[in-house]
Design an enzyme around this catalytic site. Structure first.
Site, PDB file in Angstrom:
ATOM      1  CG  HIS A  87      -1.751   1.305   1.267  1.00  0.00           C
ATOM      2  ND1 HIS A  87      -2.923   1.431   0.553  1.00  0.00           N
ATOM      3  CD2 HIS A  87      -1.550   2.496   1.878  1.00  0.00           C
ATOM      4  CE1 HIS A  87      -3.422   2.641   0.740  1.00  0.00           C
ATOM      5  NE2 HIS A  87      -2.611   3.304   1.539  1.00  0.00           N
ATOM      6  CG  ASP A 166     -12.047   3.225   5.969  1.00  0.00           C
ATOM      7  OD1 ASP A 166     -11.523   4.124   6.648  1.00  0.00           O
ATOM      8  OD2 ASP A 166     -11.813   3.061   4.759  1.00  0.00           O
ATOM      9  NE  ARG A 173      -9.887  10.467   8.218  1.00  0.00           N
ATOM     10  CZ  ARG A 173      -9.140   9.663   7.446  1.00  0.00           C
ATOM     11  NH1 ARG A 173      -9.634   8.505   7.041  1.00  0.00           N
ATOM     12  NH2 ARG A 173      -7.933  10.017   7.085  1.00  0.00           N
ATOM     13  CB  SER A 188      -8.687   4.985   7.071  1.00  0.00           C
ATOM     14  OG  SER A 188      -9.190   4.941   5.753  1.00  0.00           O
ATOM     15  CE  LYS A 192      -9.273   1.531   2.522  1.00  0.00           C
ATOM     16  NZ  LYS A 192      -9.647   2.827   3.059  1.00  0.00           N
TER      17      LYS A 192
END
Length: 430
Positions: A87, A166, A173, A188, A192
């Site tokens: 990620h 989320d 947000r 967040s 996931k």
């Protein structure tokens, strides 16, 4: 009507006054917010209190686990091979997922890359791949499993069933000025990734002018928080802190970033894109049990390219089809001879967005051929009149605002004034 276990106003006061929420309070909060019992304005107040006062490691873990529990969890144990994911916190010209996934998958490791779309100046992996004729982002869980088993890698949209709490909190947000809260960013991302079911995870956490977090100390704190969350949840997790002061590679956009990624898979491409791809691949394969994997050789000998072609075809795309080309271009030339001293990432990302490569709202469409091709990088010598970057767009009316955002974003000066930038990979965490 059932009595609720907690009062959300009490929770807001606790965080406002720098107190700590219990596991039971956090579990109830996320469930009640997902159900709609806790209102957006109440969650907004809590998010602001978290931004201002922070959360403990236990609170962040509980928040992450509660968000995972709000939806489904995937399980790849039936594949019979290790799974590893990457990620990135995003940046300008960051197309690393594209060459990285097939490179790692070519070593017999399953790479489930559940990716997203771009918003603002950071590009989305799915937007880039949709430049390829026929390629589709949405796969069923069964299609994803089949592709991971047969081909080894997949890049697709995350299903709506993963961490739905989320998704709801993320949208809130964005409109309440609480995006930068490290506990909320970390929970967040990691809710996931943990729900996705991967065995191992490598995080590419950016810092610098084009990064989500510009300050390296804040990026380091975010990286450490996410590494702790992953390892606490049983996912082997490490992070690389990487430099996003200068755009990554020479292409910023969608179709042109695909083109550059294919160059890397063919054994060429810009040195910085190759360097980061190899660094992340080595880290992913180390976590997957192959610490001695020769990732550079897999780029050279065509294995990674073969896997790329199979992945693109498996998702309906034609890897040999021409990519979209913009109807209009304009090129900026060097006003003097000298050395490129500076090339600030953020303004180039904003310029590409203004050309149509990105979106201002989630529902906006992107123009796949729009973007910027850099012809030089910091440290390069140029002569007066030499082209230094080209803007591409379908609508020439977009050029003026894009060029406006680039005023002062780059500089050419004397060779004696050039100072080399920081290393691309600053440090490893975990």
């Amino acid at each position: 009507m059932a009595t609720e276990a907690h009062d959300v106003v009490d929770l807001i006061r606790t965080k406002r006054d720098r107190g700590t929420l219990s596991t039971a309070q956090i579990d109830w909060l996320i469930d009640a917010y997902t159900r709609g019992y806790v209102a957006d304005e109440q969650m907004s107040a809590l998010a602001m209190a978290i931004l201002l006062n922070g959360m403990s490691r236990d609170e962040i873990r509980d928040l992450t686990l509660a968000m995972i529990a709000s939806g489904e969890r995937m399980d790849f144990s039936g594949l019979g091979k290790p799974t590893v994911d990457k990620h990135s916190t995003g940046g300008v010209g960051d197309k690393i997922t594209l060459p990285l996934m097939p490179l790692v998958a070519s070593f017999g490791v399953a790479v489930p890359q559940l990716s997203g779309r771009g918003l603002g100046h950071t590009g989305g992996t799915l937007d880039k791949l949709e430049s390829i004729p026929g390629w589709r982002a949405s796969l069923s869980n069964e299609e994803m499993f089949d592709q991971l088993r047969d081909v080894g890698g997949v890049i697709c949209a995350a299903g709506s069933g993963l961490a739905p709490a989320d998704k709801k909190l993320y949208a809130l947000r964005d409109i309440t000025g609480t995006v930068e809260a490290i506990p909320l960013i970390a929970s967040s991302i990691m809710s996931k990734k943990i729900a996705e079911g991967t065995d191992s995870l490598v995080l590419d956490v950016k810092f610098g002018s084009g990064a989500f977090m510009q300050d390296i100390a804040r990026s380091r704190e975010l990286a450490q928080t996410m590494v702790d969350l992953g390892n606490d949840a049983g996912v082997r997790t490490t992070a690389l802190l990487t430099n996003m002061n200068v755009p990554l590679g020479l292409a910023i956009g969608n179709a042109n970033e695909v083109r550059e990624s294919v160059e890397v898979l063919a054994g060429g491409g810009p040195a910085d894109v190759v360097e980061l791809t190899l660094a992340l691949a080595s880290e992913m394969l180390r976590l997957a049990g192959q610490p001695d994997a020769d990732v550079a050789e897999a780029l050279r000998d065509g294995r990674a390219m073969d896997t790329w072609n199979r992945v693109i075809r498996a998702q309906g795309g034609d890897p040999t089809a021409p990519l979209p080309v913009a109807r209009e271009t304009t090129t900026v030339s060097a006003p003097r001879s000298g050395v490129v001293l500076r090339q600030d990432a953020l303004p180039f990302g904003i310029a590409a967005w203004r050309l149509g490569a990105g979106r201002a709202r989630a529902q906006d469409a992107v123009q796949h051929a729009a973007g910027i091709d850099l012809l030089v990088k910091p440290g390069d010598t140029v002569v007066e009149g030499q082209p230094i970057f080209t803007l591409s767009a379908d609508e020439p009316s977009r050029f003026a605002r894009a060029l406006e955002s680039l005023e002062g974003a780059w500089e050419i000066g004397d060779a004696s004034d050039y100072v080399a930038g920081d290393p691309l990979v600053a440090e490893r965490i975990g």
